[in-house]
Write a protein that holds these residues in place. Structure first.
Motif, PDB file in Angstrom:
ATOM      1  N   ASP A   1      -7.218   2.729  -5.918  1.00  0.00           N
ATOM      2  CA  ASP A   1      -7.815   1.406  -5.814  1.00  0.00           C
ATOM      3  C   ASP A   1      -9.154   1.429  -6.523  1.00  0.00           C
ATOM      4  O   ASP A   1      -9.745   2.494  -6.708  1.00  0.00           O
ATOM      5  CB  ASP A   1      -8.013   1.010  -4.348  1.00  0.00           C
ATOM      6  CG  ASP A   1      -8.981   1.925  -3.632  1.00  0.00           C
ATOM      7  OD1 ASP A   1     -10.184   1.612  -3.586  1.00  0.00           O
ATOM      8  OD2 ASP A   1      -8.551   2.987  -3.131  1.00  0.00           O
TER       9      ASP A   1
ATOM     10  N   ARG B   1      -5.833  -2.735  -5.348  1.00  0.00           N
ATOM     11  CA  ARG B   1      -5.016  -1.544  -5.589  1.00  0.00           C
ATOM     12  C   ARG B   1      -4.721  -1.443  -7.083  1.00  0.00           C
ATOM     13  O   ARG B   1      -4.674  -2.454  -7.795  1.00  0.00           O
ATOM     14  CB  ARG B   1      -3.725  -1.613  -4.778  1.00  0.00           C
ATOM     15  CG  ARG B   1      -4.036  -1.565  -3.298  1.00  0.00           C
ATOM     16  CD  ARG B   1      -2.865  -1.169  -2.407  1.00  0.00           C
ATOM     17  NE  ARG B   1      -3.315  -1.317  -1.032  1.00  0.00           N
ATOM     18  CZ  ARG B   1      -3.115  -2.422  -0.307  1.00  0.00           C
ATOM     19  NH1 ARG B   1      -2.399  -3.422  -0.789  1.00  0.00           N
ATOM     20  NH2 ARG B   1      -3.613  -2.504   0.910  1.00  0.00           N
TER      21      ARG B   1
ATOM     22  N   ASP C   1       0.840  -1.185   0.000  1.00  0.00           N
ATOM     23  CA  ASP C   1       0.000   0.000   0.000  1.00  0.00           C
ATOM     24  C   ASP C   1       0.881   1.243   0.000  1.00  0.00           C
ATOM     25  O   ASP C   1       1.515   1.568   1.002  1.00  0.00           O
ATOM     26  CB  ASP C   1      -0.907  -0.021   1.239  1.00  0.00           C
ATOM     27  CG  ASP C   1      -1.836   1.178   1.272  1.00  0.00           C
ATOM     28  OD1 ASP C   1      -1.745   2.033   0.358  1.00  0.00           O
ATOM     29  OD2 ASP C   1      -2.644   1.265   2.209  1.00  0.00           O
TER      30      ASP C   1
END
Ligand SMILES: Cc1cc2nc3c(=O)[nH]c(=O)nc-3n(C[C@H](O)[C@H](O)[C@H](O)COP(=O)(O)OP(=O)(O)OC[C@H]3O[C@@H](n4cnc5c(N)ncnc54)[C@H](O)[C@@H]3O)c2cc1C
Ligand SMILES: Cc1cc2nc3c(=O)[nH]c(=O)nc-3n(C[C@H](O)[C@H](O)[C@H](O)COP(=O)(O)OP(=O)(O)OC[C@H]3O[C@@H](n4cnc5c(N)ncnc54)[C@H](O)[C@@H]3O)c2cc1C
Lengths: 490, 346
Positions: free
Chosen positions: B162, B63, B3
């Motif tokens: 995302d 993502r 992330d």
């Protein structure tokens, strides 16, 4: 219809900006025939609210254009005089989106009601915005086609209103909402210019402005023409009715069916109160002892429907249906649908007033949320009937109340607010198809953060920098959000 | 599974303050498509992974840097698929780039495009603010549809961090039949069959052959195949054809050629789009491979080849252009995101 009369002079004074308004009215008189202007209080009464009648407001003036030129002229005038404008279709909206502005023009689009062309080859139709949803399906019928988005209000609501709300219906589980069935929109900007979004093809190059416009609630422009997709009628349609002893079991059946990869054309659910109300009203043989009913429609070729029918019946029984009824013929299928389609008016018969909510939640949360709603219903001492699009998790709790009893409306609104925040808390949204309008403004800062709301406001300004199109609806101002938050935390 | 949202936010915030142009890049196997842009690279390729996948809800959130090929593999384990069937370009294309470039496969007329399956997304705008729009539920009309606006925006309104996508069950059966036909006859057949409620997921005409792909339940596919007739294409050849079509391998421009894309009403006569080399989407998308740089027709997209600083996405009316510039400003006031990637004036 009343034209310019003494009442208009009163209105001019009331509005405060006498010069502006007098000039606007005289310009509108130049532009429109007398029949296209409504000024007296009496004649404007029918327009003071939409389907959510607890919100009412008389406009300054109501205009009913018959041509695109006139619409452009009206917007140009509002722009140059800096007077707010609220577009209106049939006024069936359920979020006070079409409620007039006290100091503004109400633009009624129902006279632009021509179906311009239906192309059987491409299965598309070009329509004006005032065409009624069902009128389009009726016109396409001889060609074996229909318009898929079918709100329960389809007999009255307009394509323009459908586009502005991104409306759905019982068949949007499989065939999509308005946004999935639209190819092109021609709109008039607040400056009076024509812009066409989308195209004749399926995917035009560049950012998807057409989708941005859909569901924009009359805040970005006025639809004057649309090109929509039509669908071929399925050769076979089969309707099933499954009865359950608990809403949780019915909810689980829905989740299980979807998990198996079956996407029915429609999958609706009604709870006990809704079932009894509907059965009392239309008498189609719903089992009134059931706690929940699922109405499931399958469509396709004979082979496809047969294949699915077996799977669906089995799935429903496995998840606790005590009874699965398969409609024998089209007449019985119609009857099974009739109870669902008449559910709102049916509930209207058992309560002086009702308030319809529109939250959407993940399908797996249906059982949990319905249980929570019934707890809230007890806490607030107001009955709630549930009749909704179970297949896509779009709830329509109907809160029953009596507006003539002191405080009941306020309680109904508070209960409604709690239901919507509950939807957001389980990962859902405050509105699945009815829109924000004026009604759900208080919940917008609950669903969105400051950055998102500011982004919405900047987008609004890109289309309408003077904030003249349907102001005060849809997107809360910064000040509104600050006040809301201080109330919540104060 | 990484992330990088915070890092991406920081990079854009810094660029906003310093007014540094940014070039959003993911697989970047296709830098020469769309218009050229330059700037400090924002690398999306490592911002990857599944945020949540509920197979029973048929919804996935991933993502943006996640590759289409990986996504397809993951979904296949649960007998599910991406409804818009996007190309994976040698396994390199990412879901973020696919949404930004609005890439859809042959089933477009029947199963919809990217926008029809897109439920929500995360976006970092030109101020460097991370925002969330839409969600994971099927219907959502709160606020403006910023989610679908991103389809085809080529990253000019923000970095997609995302995306949440509605999935469909994998088809149980599939079958391709072919017909020897001229383009004119094929177009007529496509228009006729497209409206018959058959389980069709592809109709294309290429080099004298009409290809019809049927996918769905066993009995539905078999009965439709019997109804249509035609020549059966074996499994391997069928797979290769639809794959090559999707990945854009059927028509490759040489150095002095341009591949043009036409999008319009499916019943437009063959003569209206002369020199068509390939018909896709039952007539609604046509491809023209031509030597030289002059567009054979107005309103075409210069898909591949030629001058990549030309207005490759075609002309836009003046009020539309003004509107798009204001929208760009609403997201990216300093014009730092993928400047000129979509249009020279944006
Ligand atoms: C009994 C009942 C059942 C319903 N069932 C459903 C349902 O199943 N699904 C569903 O989605 N909705 C449903 N609705 C809600 C409502 O019918 C829809 O929102 C419908 O699309 C509104 O259309 P309308 O023409 O009445 O629009 P209005 O109510 O007149 O207007 C709605 C909004 O659209 C704007 N608008 C109208 N015309 C234009 C235009 N030409 N250009 C720009 N903006 C415009 C208005 O400003 C307003 O914000 C139901 C309503 C009722 C009363
Ligand atoms: C007109 C056109 C035709 C194409 N034809 C072919 C072809 O024939 N063969 C082929 O191999 N490929 C082709 N491509 C490329 C391919 O379709 C897509 O670019 C690819 O699917 C996206 O994958 P990627 O991750 O490599 O994106 P990239 O190529 O890295 O990026 C594609 C676009 O999306 C933007 N972008 C990427 N990620 C994000 C994000 N997370 N947020 C916001 N914006 C982002 C980029 O800035 C760029 O504008 C074509 C692309 C376009 C636009």
């Amino acid at each position: 219809m009343n034209t310019l009369s003494n009442t208009s002079n009163d209105l001019v004074k009331q509005a405060g900006e006498a010069g502006n308004v007098a000039a606007l009215i005289s310009d509108l008189q130049q532009l429109l025939p007398a029949s296209g202007l409504i000024m007296s209080t009496e004649s404007q009464r029918p327009f003071e609210c939409d389907g959510l009648a607890v919100y009412q407001q008389l406009p300054l003036i109501t205009v009913i254009p018959e041509t695109v030129d006139q619409v452009q002229g009206i917007l140009r005038l509002c722009y140059s005089h800096r007077v707010p404008l609220v577009p209106r279709g049939a006024g069936t909206g359920l979020c006070a989106g079409a409620m007039p502005h006290a100091e503004g023009v109400l633009l009624v689009m129902t006279k632009l009601n021509k179906i311009l062309h239906i192309n059987q080859h491409t299965a598309t139709a070009r329509v004006q915005p005032g065409v009624r949803n069902l009128a389009l399906t009726d016109a396409a019928k001889p060609m074996g086609l229909y318009y898929a988005p079918d709100p329960s209000s389809q007999i009255a609501c307009t394509i323009g209103g459908n586009i502005a709300e991104n409306s759905g219906g019982v068949h949007c589980l499989k065939y999509g909402l308005t946004v999935n069935n639209l190819l092109q929109v021609t709109l008039v900007t607040i400056e009076g210019k024509l812009i066409t979004l989308g195209g004749d093809g399926l995917d035009e190059p560049g950012m998807d402005l057409l989708s941005l416009f859909v569901g924009s609630e009359g805040l970005l422009g006025v639809v004057v023409e649309a090109k929509v997709k039509l669908l071929p009628r399925a050769p076979r349609v089969q309707v099933l009715l499954a009865a359950y002893d608990s809403v949780t079991a019915a909810g689980d059946s829905v989740a299980a069916l979807i998990a198996q990869g079956i996407i029915p054309a429609g999958l609706e659910m009604m709870d006990h109160l809704a079932i009894s109300a509907a059965e009392d009203f239309v008498k189609v043989g719903y089992p009134t002892d059931a706690q929940a009913l699922l109405i499931c429609e399958l469509d396709g070729t004979d082979a496809e429907v047969e294949e699915q029918l077996a799977v669906v019946s089995q799935c429903f029984k496995l998840h606790g249906a005590k009874n699965v009824r398969v409609a024998k013929d089209a007449a019985e299928a119609d009857a099974l649908w009739q109870g669902r389609k008449a559910a709102f008016p049916a509930v209207g018969r058992i309560s002086p007033d009702y308030y319809c909510m529109d939250g959407t939640i993940p399908r797996s949360k249906v059982g949990h949320v319905l249980t929570r709603i019934s707890e809230l219903s007890n806490t607030y001492g107001l009955r709630v009937a549930n009749v909704f699009h179970a297949g896509d998790g779009n709830l329509h709790p109907l809160i029953l109340f009596d507006a003539s009893v002191d405080g009941e409306l306020e309680r109904a609104e508070l209960l409604g607010g709690d239901i919507l925040t509950l939807c957001v808390d389980v990962g859902g949204t405050i509105t699945g198809e009815h829109g924000v309008g004026l009604e759900k403004m208080p919940q917008m800062p609950y669903q969105f953060g400051d950055a998102e709301l500011a982004q919405f406001r900047r987008l609004k300004a890109a289309f309408d920098s003077e904030e003249l199109l349907n102001p005060g609806k849809g997107i809360p101002t910064l000040k509104y959000c600050q006040e809301y938050r201080s109330l919540q935390h104060g | 599974m990484v992330d990088l949202t915070q890092q991406l936010e920081d990079q854009v915030q810094h660029a906003y303050v310093t007014k540094t142009p940014l070039k959003i890049q993911a697989g970047n196997t296709k830098a020469h498509l769309g218009r050229e842009t330059s700037g400090e690279v924002v690398d999306m390729a490592n911002h990857t992974g599944v945020v949540s996948y509920s197979a029973t809800e048929l919804v996935i959130r991933v993502r943006a840097g996640t590759k289409i090929s990986q996504l397809n593999d993951l979904l296949a384990e649960q007998q599910q698929r991406l409804p818009f069937d996007p190309p994976s370009f040698n396994g390199e294309a990412t879901i973020g780039g696919t949404v930004a470039a609005n890439q859809t496969g042959a089933s477009r007329p029947w199963f919809g495009g990217v926008k029809d399956s897109l439920l929500g997304l995360g976006l970092i705008n030109g101020y460097g603010e991370a925002m969330q729009f839409g969600g994971q539920v099927m219907k959502n009309v709160a606020g403006f549809d910023v989610t679908r606006l991103q389809c085809g925006a080529m990253g000019s309104l923000g970095l997609i961090t995302d995306v949440s996508i509605k999935l469909l069950p994998e088809f149980k059966a599939g079958h391709t039949v072919t017909f020897e036909m001229t383009a004119e006859v094929a177009l007529e057949a496509m228009l006729r069959w497209a409206n018959l409620s058959l389980p069709i997921t592809g109709m294309s005409h290429f080099q004298g052959l009409l290809y019809v792909r049927l996918q769905g339940g066993d009995s539905g596919v078999t009965s439709a195949s019997n109804f249509l007739g035609g020549e059966q294409l074996n499994f391997v050849a069928a797979k290769e054809f639809w794959q090559a079509l999707k990945e854009g391998r059927l028509l490759q421009p040489t150095s002095n050629q341009i591949l043009w894309r036409w999008s319009g009403a499916s019943d437009s006569p063959i003569s209206a789009v002369s020199n068509t080399s390939l018909i896709n989407w039952a007539g609604a998308e046509r491809w023209i491979l031509e030597t030289g740089s002059n567009p054979p027709l107005e309103g075409l997209t210069q898909h591949k080849g030629g001058d990549r600083l030309a207005q490759v996405f075609g002309a836009v009316s003046p009020p539309q252009q003004a509107l798009q510039q204001r929208i760009k400003y609403a997201f990216d006031p300093h014009g730092i995101l993928n400047a000129g990637r979509l249009y020279s004036w944006m």
